[in-house]
Enzyme design. Structure first.
Site, short mmCIF file in Angstrom:
data_model
loop_
_atom_site.label_atom_id
_atom_site.label_comp_id
_atom_site.label_asym_id
_atom_site.label_seq_id
_atom_site.Cartn_x
_atom_site.Cartn_y
_atom_site.Cartn_z
N HIS A 24 -24.96 -5.76 13.26
CA HIS A 24 -23.85 -5.28 14.05
C HIS A 24 -24.31 -4.64 15.51
O HIS A 24 -23.39 -5.13 16.41
CB HIS A 24 -23.15 -4.27 13.32
CG HIS A 24 -22.55 -4.75 11.93
ND1 HIS A 24 -21.21 -4.48 11.43
CD2 HIS A 24 -23.06 -5.61 10.93
CE1 HIS A 24 -20.76 -5.25 10.24
NE2 HIS A 24 -21.92 -5.91 10.10
N GLU A 37 8.61 16.65 5.29
CA GLU A 37 7.89 15.98 4.31
C GLU A 37 6.61 16.89 4.16
O GLU A 37 6.08 17.07 3.13
CB GLU A 37 7.47 14.56 4.65
CG GLU A 37 6.56 13.98 3.53
CD GLU A 37 7.50 13.81 2.13
OE1 GLU A 37 8.50 13.00 1.95
OE2 GLU A 37 6.86 14.17 1.09
N ARG A 68 22.11 10.29 9.74
CA ARG A 68 21.41 9.15 8.91
C ARG A 68 21.58 9.41 7.53
O ARG A 68 21.80 10.55 6.95
CB ARG A 68 19.80 9.20 9.12
CG ARG A 68 19.38 8.17 8.25
CD ARG A 68 18.04 8.65 7.73
NE ARG A 68 17.92 9.62 6.71
CZ ARG A 68 17.15 10.04 5.95
NH1 ARG A 68 15.56 9.71 6.18
NH2 ARG A 68 17.36 10.90 4.91
N THR A 114 10.05 6.87 -2.89
CA THR A 114 9.94 8.21 -3.06
C THR A 114 8.72 8.20 -4.09
O THR A 114 8.18 9.25 -3.92
CB THR A 114 11.04 8.73 -3.80
OG1 THR A 114 12.19 8.36 -2.84
CG2 THR A 114 11.19 10.14 -4.14
C1 HCA Z 1 11.70 13.67 -1.54
C2 HCA Z 1 12.79 13.26 -0.37
C3 HCA Z 1 12.33 12.02 0.45
C4 HCA Z 1 13.34 11.65 1.26
C5 HCA Z 1 12.93 10.76 2.16
C6 HCA Z 1 13.94 10.56 3.43
C7 HCA Z 1 11.73 10.97 -0.38
O1 HCA Z 1 11.17 14.50 -1.39
O2 HCA Z 1 11.86 13.31 -2.78
O3 HCA Z 1 14.98 11.03 3.33
O4 HCA Z 1 13.87 9.57 4.03
O5 HCA Z 1 10.88 10.51 -0.54
O6 HCA Z 1 12.55 10.13 -1.09
O7 HCA Z 1 11.24 12.81 1.05
CU CU Z 2 9.49 11.82 0.79
#
Ligand code: HCA
Ligand code: CU
Length: 415
Positions: free
Chosen positions: A323, A46, A165, A199
């Site tokens: 404080h 991410e 997953r 998302t």
């Molecule tokens: C994106 C995908 C994701 C996937 C999250 C995950 C999201 O970049 O759009 O697989 O757990 O936010 O849906 O990061």
């Molecule tokens: Cu994401």
């Protein structure tokens, strides 16, 4: 002035502090997953979607090593299908022998899953959009086809002895019956975790609790959660997901990710050290957080925000006289987190017009000077007078104290 000790200049409180009990943590004792949550650290997946991110192989190795030493359970990497270098880097990180398990994140199709397994990962995170928006404007697949493909891919990944997953993108704007049906089927097919992703960052804690709680009643596998921070709810949503029965939370260092990112690792640690202190302190090397944030912030060329939980420059700075007085008597009065837990120290400011004589007295003692309470009050008035005119630094207030003290000595010797 940051939470770290700057030249030993800050007055420090008494050591024999009593902690105030935090009633919330007692409530949490009933919810075991809150006390055994796992982190899926996604700075290298991410986080690579953050506008400023460009990670060299060396950067990735250092980030993965630091996160593994910190104690995160999983490190998620960009799909090896993204580019030739992503493929090479995925293989390189898998070969480091880190303590954290290595995952890669791929689209839910057989070619991507095969490439992922080829890299030597411990687990594959499959994802596909399930909202009508994404089905219509992104991949165009029906729910039936999504389910059929998901089961085939899950069976393949499992047959390779690799964890798997399955997650829907945009889960909160997907039809509830659709995703419950899908997750029930993939659970039956033996998936290790299902994932719920906000998302677009629009979910509220209550929505999260409801969805995760419902899902908890439908699947037996682990539940991973992923929250974007577009509306500022990413940390609260992560906590609520755990309360609802989720087992895993996705994070990234400083929250970096697509748009304004996801649940930040540091903010989650701040939250969980209060909610689930024993587990959080024993599992994660919290004193390493600052170094990890500093490294990632330098790589992606951003500053650590001033108000960042724990590592923001003023996160443990106390300023108002009322404080400061209480903090000097017992830090738990105005601190929910002890900075020492993160290897940091607090700072008590005496450089403003809103300071108080107790804080100044503590500084006087630290400077090794002997003043009566009345004299401390007098020098406090001088500090306030000057602080009304311009901003002061600690050196300025030290000079005021020293020159006041010299004046008293001169008076005494001429008397
Ligand atoms: C994106 C995908 C994701 C996937 C999250 C995950 C999201 O970049 O759009 O697989 O757990 O936010 O849906 O990061
Ligand atoms: Cu994401």
């Amino acid at each position: 002035m940051c939470g770290t000790d700057e030249n030993g200049t800050a007055p420090q409180p008494a050591q024999n502090q009593k902690s105030a009990s935090w009633p919330y943590s007692q409530v949490q004792d009933y919810i075991s997953q809150v006390n055994s949550y796992k982190i899926i650290e996604s700075t290298l997946r991410e986080g690579e979607q953050f506008a400023n991110a460009f990670f060299t192989t060396e950067n990735k190795i250092k980030i993965a090593t630091m996160l593994s030493d910190f104690g995160v359970d999983y490190i998620e990497l960009t799909s090896p299908v993204s580019s030739p270098q992503s493929y090479e880097d995925c293989k390189t990180i898998c070969s480091l022998g880190l303590k954290s398990k290595i995952l890669t994140h791929v689209r839910c199709n057989m070619e991507d899953a095969k490439k992922a397994v080829e890299c030597g990962v411990d687990g594959v995170d499959l994802v596909i959009g399930t909202s009508s928006f994404l089905r219509e404007y992104s991949h165009g697949k029906s729910m039936e086809l999504i389910q059929k493909t998901a089961i085939e891919v899950i069976e393949y990944v499992k047959s390779q002895g690799v964890e798997v997953r399955f997650s829907s993108e945009d889960s909160f704007r997907s039809d509830l019956v659709d995703i419950l049906t899908l997750y029930k089927a993939v659970d039956k097919a033996g998936v290790n975790r299902v994932g719920v992703a906000d998302t677009v960052g629009g979910a509220t804690p209550r929505m999260v609790y409801d969805l995760v709680r419902t899902l908890r009643g439908v699947v037996g596998c682990d539940i991973e959660t992923h929250f974007h921070d577009d509306t500022g709810c990413a940390v609260a949503n992560a906590l609520t997901a755990l309360e609802g029965g989720a087992t895993h939370v996705d994070t990234s260092v400083l929250g970096i990710g697509e748009r304004n990112g996801i649940t930040p690792l540091g903010a989650l640690m701040a939250r969980m050290v209060v909610t689930s202190p024993e587990y959080t302190k024993s599992k994660y090397k919290l004193s390493q957080l600052k170094a990890i944030e500093e490294y990632v912030s330098s790589v992606v060329q951003v500053n650590i925000p001033f108000n960042n939980p724990v590592t923001g420059f003023c996160a443990f700075t106390h300023k108002a006289g009322i404080h400061a007085k209480a903090i000097l008597a017992n830090p738990s009065t105005y601190e929910i987190i002890d900075p020492a837990v993160f290897g940091l120290t607090r700072y008590i400011s005496i450089t403003s017009r809103i300071t108080g004589w107790n804080a100044v007295k503590s500084r006087v003692q630290q400077l090794g000077l002997d003043l009566t309470d009345d004299q401390v009050k007098e020098v406090t008035a001088k500090i306030k007078q000057m602080a009304d005119i311009r901003p002061l630094a600690i050196d300025d207030t030290d000079s005021i104290i020293h020159s006041y003290h010299l004046g008293l000595q001169a008076q005494a010797s001429s008397a």
